[in-house]
Design a protein around this motif. Structure first.
Motif, PDB file in Angstrom:
ATOM      1  N   LEU A   3       4.679  35.877  65.418  1.00 20.43           N
ATOM      2  CA  LEU A   3       5.573  35.580  64.308  1.00 20.43           C
ATOM      3  C   LEU A   3       6.999  35.391  64.812  1.00 20.43           C
ATOM      4  CD1 LEU A   3       6.044  35.553  61.181  1.00 20.43           C
ATOM      5  CD2 LEU A   3       6.079  38.053  61.304  1.00 20.43           C
ATOM      6  N   LEU A   4       7.675  34.360  64.286  1.00 16.70           N
ATOM      7  CA  LEU A   4       9.065  34.087  64.653  1.00 16.70           C
ATOM      8  C   LEU A   4       9.904  33.943  63.391  1.00 16.70           C
ATOM      9  CD1 LEU A   4      11.272  33.298  66.777  1.00 16.70           C
ATOM     10  CD2 LEU A   4      10.563  30.917  66.404  1.00 16.70           C
ATOM     11  N   LEU A  40       9.635  27.784  70.880  1.00 12.44           N
ATOM     12  CA  LEU A  40       8.291  27.222  70.709  1.00 12.44           C
ATOM     13  C   LEU A  40       7.793  26.525  71.970  1.00 12.44           C
ATOM     14  CD1 LEU A  40       8.064  25.756  67.115  1.00 12.44           C
ATOM     15  CD2 LEU A  40       6.700  27.571  68.128  1.00 12.44           C
ATOM     16  N   SER A  41       8.686  25.919  72.720  1.00 10.54           N
ATOM     17  CA  SER A  41       8.248  25.255  73.951  1.00 10.54           C
ATOM     18  C   SER A  41       7.738  26.275  74.964  1.00 10.54           C
ATOM     19  CB  SER A  41       9.366  24.402  74.546  1.00 10.54           C
ATOM     20  OG  SER A  41      10.407  25.209  75.021  1.00 10.54           O
ATOM     21  N   GLU A  42       8.215  27.518  74.877  1.00  5.70           N
ATOM     22  CA  GLU A  42       7.771  28.579  75.776  1.00  5.70           C
ATOM     23  C   GLU A  42       6.708  29.477  75.150  1.00  5.70           C
ATOM     24  OE1 GLU A  42      11.304  30.638  76.986  1.00  5.70           O
ATOM     25  OE2 GLU A  42      12.300  28.779  77.550  1.00  5.70           O
ATOM     26  N   ASN A  43       6.511  29.384  73.844  1.00  4.77           N
ATOM     27  CA  ASN A  43       5.565  30.239  73.109  1.00  4.77           C
ATOM     28  C   ASN A  43       4.712  29.380  72.184  1.00  4.77           C
ATOM     29  OD1 ASN A  43       6.573  33.223  73.673  1.00  4.77           O
ATOM     30  ND2 ASN A  43       8.388  31.948  73.363  1.00  4.77           N
ATOM     31  N   ILE A  49       6.219  30.784  61.404  1.00  5.16           N
ATOM     32  CA  ILE A  49       7.671  30.830  61.529  1.00  5.16           C
ATOM     33  C   ILE A  49       8.250  30.989  60.131  1.00  5.16           C
ATOM     34  CG2 ILE A  49       9.745  29.548  62.168  1.00  5.16           C
ATOM     35  CD1 ILE A  49       8.034  28.105  64.278  1.00  5.16           C
ATOM     36  N   VAL A  50       9.178  31.936  59.997  1.00  3.87           N
ATOM     37  CA  VAL A  50       9.936  32.079  58.756  1.00  3.87           C
ATOM     38  C   VAL A  50      11.322  31.518  59.072  1.00  3.87           C
ATOM     39  CG1 VAL A  50      10.841  33.654  57.017  1.00  3.87           C
ATOM     40  CG2 VAL A  50       8.601  34.101  58.075  1.00  3.87           C
ATOM     41  N   ASN A  71       4.402  20.938  67.022  1.00  5.29           N
ATOM     42  CA  ASN A  71       3.394  21.991  66.856  1.00  5.29           C
ATOM     43  C   ASN A  71       2.824  21.925  65.437  1.00  5.29           C
ATOM     44  OD1 ASN A  71       5.769  22.996  68.654  1.00  5.29           O
ATOM     45  ND2 ASN A  71       4.008  24.158  69.353  1.00  5.29           N
ATOM     46  N   PRO A  72       2.008  20.922  65.141  1.00  2.00           N
ATOM     47  CA  PRO A  72       1.573  20.706  63.757  1.00  2.00           C
ATOM     48  C   PRO A  72       0.771  21.849  63.137  1.00  2.00           C
ATOM     49  CG  PRO A  72       0.432  19.218  65.267  1.00  2.00           C
ATOM     50  CD  PRO A  72       1.476  19.919  66.055  1.00  2.00           C
TER      51      PRO A  72
END
Length: 140
Positions: A3-4, A40-43, A49-50, A71-72
Motif C-alpha cells: 500500500l502507498l 512505483l518504478s522500484e516497487n 495507492i491512496v 501499472n494498469p
C-alpha cells in the motif's frame, strides 16, 4: 498487500499511517506525484495507492494517469478535501477505483483499500489462469 499513500500534507499523512499501523496495516508514503511515479518504478508489486488530488507540481489526476499507463493493475483511490463532481468524474474516467473526501472515516478508508486490493488480486488471478491455459494449450 503493498500500500502507498501519496499526499503533500505530511502531518496528515504521518498521523494516518500511525493510525493504520495500530491496526497492523503497513503502508509507505511519498509526498508528491513525481515521487509516487519513482516509487512505483522500484516497487512494481504495489497493490493499492491512496492518492491526493490537490498537490503542487504534478497533481493527483495527472499522477493517476501516469500510474494507470505504467501499472494498469494498480488500484488507485483518490482522496481529497477539495472534491468536485468534475474531479470525481475525471478521476473515474482515468481509472480510479474510488473517490473519498478528507477527512474520511478510517474504517471507510480501510474498507475501500481492502475492496481495491481484492479487485487487483482477482485481475491478477484471471491473468495467471489465462496464461496457464495458453501454456497447456501449446503442450497438447
Amino acid at each position: 498487500m503493498k500500500l502507498l499513500f501519496v499526499d503533500d500534507e505530511k502531518a496528515f499523512l504521518d498521523t494516518l499511517l500511525k493510525r493504520l499501523e495500530k491496526r497492523e496495516i503497513n503502508a509507505d508514503a511519498v509526498y508528491d506525484g513525481e515521487s509516487a511515479i519513482s516509487y512505483l518504478s522500484e516497487n512494481a508489486n504495489t497493490d493499492v495507492i491512496v492518492l491526493d488530488v490537490k498537490m503542487p507540481g504534478m497533481d493527483g489526476l495527472k499522477t493517476l494517469e501516469v500510474i494507470k499507463n505504467k501499472n494498469p493493475l494498480v488500484e488507485v483511490i483518490m482522496l481529497t478535501g477539495h472534491a468536485t463532481v468534475e474531479n470525481a468524474i475525471e478521476g473515474m474516467k482515468r481509472g480510479a477505483f474510488d473517490y473519498l473526501m478528507k477527512p474520511c472515516n478510517l474504517e471507510d478508508l480501510i474498507r475501500k483499500i481492502e475492496q481495491a486490493a481484492t479487485k487487483k488480486f482477482k485481475h491478477e488471478e484471471k491473468i495467471m489462469e489465462a496464461r496457464a491455459k495458453e501454456i497447456t494449450g501449446r503442450m497438447v
